[in-house]
Enzyme design. Structure first.
Site, mmCIF file in Angstrom:
data_model
loop_
_atom_site.group_PDB
_atom_site.id
_atom_site.type_symbol
_atom_site.label_atom_id
_atom_site.label_comp_id
_atom_site.label_asym_id
_atom_site.label_seq_id
_atom_site.Cartn_x
_atom_site.Cartn_y
_atom_site.Cartn_z
ATOM 1 N N VAL A 199 32.270 20.685 30.329
ATOM 2 C CA VAL A 199 31.206 19.715 30.066
ATOM 3 C C VAL A 199 30.225 19.683 31.237
ATOM 4 O O VAL A 199 29.003 19.688 31.053
ATOM 5 C CB VAL A 199 31.802 18.299 29.841
ATOM 6 C CG1 VAL A 199 30.708 17.296 29.510
ATOM 7 C CG2 VAL A 199 32.848 18.334 28.745
ATOM 8 N N PRO B 58 37.574 18.857 43.090
ATOM 9 C CA PRO B 58 38.619 19.557 43.841
ATOM 10 C C PRO B 58 38.838 20.968 43.287
ATOM 11 O O PRO B 58 39.157 21.892 44.020
ATOM 12 C CB PRO B 58 39.872 18.686 43.653
ATOM 13 C CG PRO B 58 39.508 17.603 42.706
ATOM 14 C CD PRO B 58 38.067 17.679 42.378
ATOM 15 N N ASP C 156 -5.526 -3.914 7.113
ATOM 16 C CA ASP C 156 -5.330 -5.313 6.715
ATOM 17 C C ASP C 156 -3.872 -5.645 6.437
ATOM 18 O O ASP C 156 -2.976 -4.851 6.704
ATOM 19 C CB ASP C 156 -6.271 -5.723 5.589
ATOM 20 C CG ASP C 156 -6.360 -4.698 4.491
ATOM 21 O OD1 ASP C 156 -7.426 -4.536 3.898
ATOM 22 O OD2 ASP C 156 -5.325 -4.036 4.247
ATOM 23 N N LYS D 231 -6.048 -11.404 6.688
ATOM 24 C CA LYS D 231 -6.023 -12.855 6.819
ATOM 25 C C LYS D 231 -5.171 -13.279 8.011
ATOM 26 O O LYS D 231 -4.071 -12.763 8.198
ATOM 27 C CB LYS D 231 -5.391 -13.427 5.548
ATOM 28 C CG LYS D 231 -6.088 -14.662 5.044
ATOM 29 C CD LYS D 231 -5.394 -15.166 3.800
ATOM 30 C CE LYS D 231 -6.235 -14.937 2.579
ATOM 31 N NZ LYS D 231 -5.667 -15.405 1.334
ATOM 32 N N GLY E 74 -3.731 -1.107 1.714
ATOM 33 C CA GLY E 74 -2.492 -1.111 0.934
ATOM 34 C C GLY E 74 -2.733 -0.444 -0.415
ATOM 35 O O GLY E 74 -3.833 -0.517 -0.969
ATOM 36 N N ASP F 113 -3.701 1.832 -3.389
ATOM 37 C CA ASP F 113 -4.796 2.795 -3.542
ATOM 38 C C ASP F 113 -6.106 2.105 -3.165
ATOM 39 O O ASP F 113 -6.323 0.958 -3.534
ATOM 40 C CB ASP F 113 -4.850 3.251 -5.008
ATOM 41 C CG ASP F 113 -5.961 4.251 -5.225
ATOM 42 O OD1 ASP F 113 -5.696 5.450 -5.062
ATOM 43 O OD2 ASP F 113 -7.104 3.835 -5.527
ATOM 44 N N ILE G 155 -8.217 0.681 -6.122
ATOM 45 C CA ILE G 155 -7.655 -0.259 -7.115
ATOM 46 C C ILE G 155 -7.534 -1.628 -6.460
ATOM 47 O O ILE G 155 -6.696 -1.830 -5.568
ATOM 48 C CB ILE G 155 -6.296 0.234 -7.657
ATOM 49 C CG1 ILE G 155 -6.526 1.539 -8.433
ATOM 50 C CG2 ILE G 155 -5.658 -0.816 -8.560
ATOM 51 C CD1 ILE G 155 -5.312 2.100 -9.126
ATOM 52 N N THR H 57 -0.513 3.167 -5.947
ATOM 53 C CA THR H 57 -0.847 1.765 -6.158
ATOM 54 C C THR H 57 0.434 0.946 -6.360
ATOM 55 O O THR H 57 1.462 1.485 -6.796
ATOM 56 C CB THR H 57 -1.820 1.626 -7.349
ATOM 57 O OG1 THR H 57 -2.322 0.313 -7.380
ATOM 58 C CG2 THR H 57 -1.155 1.975 -8.673
ATOM 59 N N MET I 159 -2.341 -9.735 -7.632
ATOM 60 C CA MET I 159 -2.832 -11.003 -7.060
ATOM 61 C C MET I 159 -2.695 -12.159 -8.050
ATOM 62 O O MET I 159 -3.567 -13.018 -8.124
ATOM 63 C CB MET I 159 -4.313 -10.859 -6.649
ATOM 64 C CG MET I 159 -4.509 -9.885 -5.518
ATOM 65 S SD MET I 159 -6.243 -9.624 -5.112
ATOM 66 C CE MET I 159 -6.710 -8.396 -6.300
HETATM 67 N N1 SAH Z 1 -5.087 -1.653 -3.423
HETATM 68 C C1 SAH Z 1 -3.825 -2.295 -3.664
HETATM 69 C C2 SAH Z 1 -3.977 -3.659 -4.255
HETATM 70 C C3 SAH Z 1 -4.649 -4.661 -3.378
HETATM 71 S S1 SAH Z 1 -4.761 -6.230 -4.097
HETATM 72 C C4 SAH Z 1 -2.951 -1.410 -4.543
HETATM 73 O O1 SAH Z 1 -3.427 -0.406 -5.077
HETATM 74 O O2 SAH Z 1 -1.768 -1.716 -4.688
HETATM 75 C C5 SAH Z 1 -3.386 -7.051 -3.404
HETATM 76 C C6 SAH Z 1 -2.287 -7.219 -4.418
HETATM 77 O O3 SAH Z 1 -1.579 -6.002 -4.581
HETATM 78 C C7 SAH Z 1 -1.234 -8.208 -4.016
HETATM 79 O O4 SAH Z 1 -1.624 -9.532 -4.274
HETATM 80 C C8 SAH Z 1 -0.098 -7.803 -4.921
HETATM 81 O O5 SAH Z 1 -0.314 -8.236 -6.245
HETATM 82 C C9 SAH Z 1 -0.256 -6.297 -4.932
HETATM 83 N N2 SAH Z 1 0.636 -5.655 -3.945
HETATM 84 C C10 SAH Z 1 0.285 -4.891 -2.902
HETATM 85 N N3 SAH Z 1 1.365 -4.426 -2.256
HETATM 86 C C11 SAH Z 1 2.431 -4.884 -2.909
HETATM 87 C C12 SAH Z 1 3.840 -4.751 -2.763
HETATM 88 N N4 SAH Z 1 4.371 -4.010 -1.788
HETATM 89 N N5 SAH Z 1 4.635 -5.386 -3.641
HETATM 90 C C13 SAH Z 1 4.135 -6.100 -4.645
HETATM 91 N N6 SAH Z 1 2.818 -6.277 -4.837
HETATM 92 C C14 SAH Z 1 1.968 -5.684 -3.998
#
Ligand code: SAH
Length: 472
Positions: free
Chosen positions: A23, A43, A252, A274, A305, A307, A310, A335, A387
């Site tokens: 080792v 030793p 965001d 936010k 988050g 797409d 969307i 999405t 949402m």
């Molecule tokens: N562009 C995003 C949506 C943005 S609007 C997409 O394509 O998914 C934000 C909403 O997306 C949230 O209020 C919720 O309804 C949804 N969302 C985003 N991430 C999520 C997750 N991991 N789990 C559940 N809902 C989610």
């Protein structure tokens, strides 16, 4: 992080190895590679170490038993004896002398640990599990070994050779960074990989000249990237590649931390979501910032988050960029409807239940949930509402009032694809209560329609349970 990774210079420093068996040999060889002054205390000394000493003037053997006086003027010590008491003593003495100590294979007697290494000198990749899962660390090393061509070492050496000249020629850090990225990702790297070393050097020199005489700085660019619903494995290769190039990332709330960690380490990070009890940065201000950064010549990653197109206001950002004449790319993401659907076992379409899917938002520009209910209340359709958590009561009431059966199945999924994924299953009649009972919070997505009935058959928890029962 239990251990802080550092690369330390050992050249010319005294490093002590206690023990001289198999080792110890491995450790001594590594220390010699790092050009340390190695002193072996034992030793009895195995023949391999003895022959190493014949070939290395920086390896000295002292055939004695260990005592703490050997620790004087030592930079670090490795104990590799098969005697627990000696190992323990070495560690205690080293702690007292404030010397880095490592007792091989004994994490509790280590103030430093040695990682698994991928050696592409001058590039060195060190992998550690903090002593908790060495086999996993070794597996990862194996993966990296096969992923990173050996020629990366040569590429590193080329950079080393031209580093000073590039520094003299290109005055700003941004210029140099862009230059080296072009080298490592372009034709020069390809030439190195193909063993065409002279060609590689010629190409490098040519590009350096081009950079030197470039009158304008490179214009910036914006990448609108869909980060998917949270699980970093769901990113696209393109998203990851561009994230690695970012000078600044504007992100965001919905972007998970594990995804943010994949952005280039020294990129500036700007949060525009936010704040608790406060509002988001107004969209107009975000657009303005993206334009300003790009005009400063930066590569701006706008990470969103799911797409970007969307319900992500990516469309508005793209419009602003077009108007300002900024070059940009949009990278699709998974999405959250698709992420939630697959991760909780509710196919959005199924020949028996739904021949179409509708995506709707439960939060309109004016703050109401004033949707076209007649159009949304369709049978044989899956309705996905983003949402919609705050307006859930209104949504269910309106859909029933516009013709959907109150027994229509509904799923509300929080944190889809993330570790903390939570699901409430019910019907238009019961879901408000179910959501409350399960304490579902934002971000959550609502799936309405007969496909939700498949949850019992396909959701992962049930599958796991069945698997457990079957294998019991
Ligand atoms: N562009 C995003 C949506 C943005 S609007 C997409 O394509 O998914 C934000 C909403 O997306 C949230 O209020 C919720 O309804 C949804 N969302 C985003 N991430 C999520 C997750 N991991 N789990 C559940 N809902 C989610």
């Amino acid at each position: 992080m239990d251990y802080f990774p550092i690369f330390t210079k050992l050249e010319g420093r005294h490093c002590l190895v206690i023990g001289a068996g198999e080792v110890a040999t491995r450790k001594i060889e590594l220390l010699l590679q790092a050009m340390a002054q190695v002193i072996v205390i034992a030793p009895e000394v195995c023949s391999t170490i003895q022959s190493l000493a014949l070939h290395h003037s920086n390896l000295k053997i002292i055939q004695k038993s260990y005592d703490s006086s050997f620790l004087t003027n030592v930079y670090l010590v490795i104990a590799a004896t098969n005697n627990r008491e000696v190992n323990q003593q070495v560690y205690q003495d080293a702690e007292q002398h404030k010397i880095f100590a490592n007792v091989v294979d004994t994490p509790e007697l280590c103030s430093f640990i040695t990682p698994a290494i991928v050696d592409r000198a001058p590039i060195t990749i060190a992998i550690s599990s903090g002593g908790k899962a060495p086999v996993l660390a070794r597996l990862i090393r194996g993966k990296l070994e096969s992923m990173i061509p050996a020629a990366y070492g040569k590429l590193g050496k080329l950079a080393e050779k031209f580093r000073e000249r590039v520094k003299q020629t290109l005055k700003t850090g941004t210029e140099r960074k862009n230059f080296w990225e072009d080298i490592f990702e372009g034709a020069t790297a390809e030439a190195v990989f193909a063993n065409k070393d002279t060609e590689a050097e010629q190409q490098l020199t040519q590009l350096l000249n081009q950079y030197k005489f470039k009158t304008q700085s490179t214009p910036g660019e914006v990448y609108l990237i869909g980060a998917g619903p949270g699980d970093p494995d769901l990113l696209t290769f393109k998203a990851l590649r561009l994230m690695q190039k970012a000078d600044i990332v504007v992100y965001d709330r919905l972007v998970s931390k594990s995804i943010l960690n994949l952005v280039r380490r020294d990129a500036q990070k700007l949060y525009v979501g936010k704040q608790r009890a406060k509002h988001c940065v107004p969209q107009g201000d975000i657009n303005k910032k993206l334009i300003e950064f790009a005009q400063q010549g930066k590569r701006v990653v706008r990470l969103k988050g799911g797409d970007p197109y969307i319900f992500g206001r990516g469309g508005e950002e793209a419009q602003a960029l077009v108007k300002a004449g900024i070059s940009f790319q949009v990278i699709p993401g998974i999405t959250s409807a698709a992420g939630a659907s697959t991760f909780c076992g509710i196919p959005l379409t199924h020949r028996d239940y739904a021949q179409s899917v509708t995506f709707a938002t439960g939060h309109l520009k004016n703050g109401t949930v004033d949707l076209n209910w007649q159009a949304l209340a369709q049978t044989n359709n899956t309705l996905v509402i983003y949402m919609g958590l705050t307006g859930l009561k209104t949504i269910t009431k309106e859909l029933i009032a516009h013709g959907l059966k109150s027994k229509t199945s509904v799923a509300v999924i929080q944190n889809a694809t993330r570790f903390a994924q939570k699901v409430a299953i019910g019907s238009l009649e019961t879901i408000v209560k179910d959501v409350k009972q399960k304490q579902i919070e934002s971000p959550a997505i609502i799936i309405i329609g007969d496909v939700v009935k498949m949850y019992n058959e396909l959701n992962k928890e049930t599958l796991d349970l069945e698997w457990k029962v079957a294998s019991a």
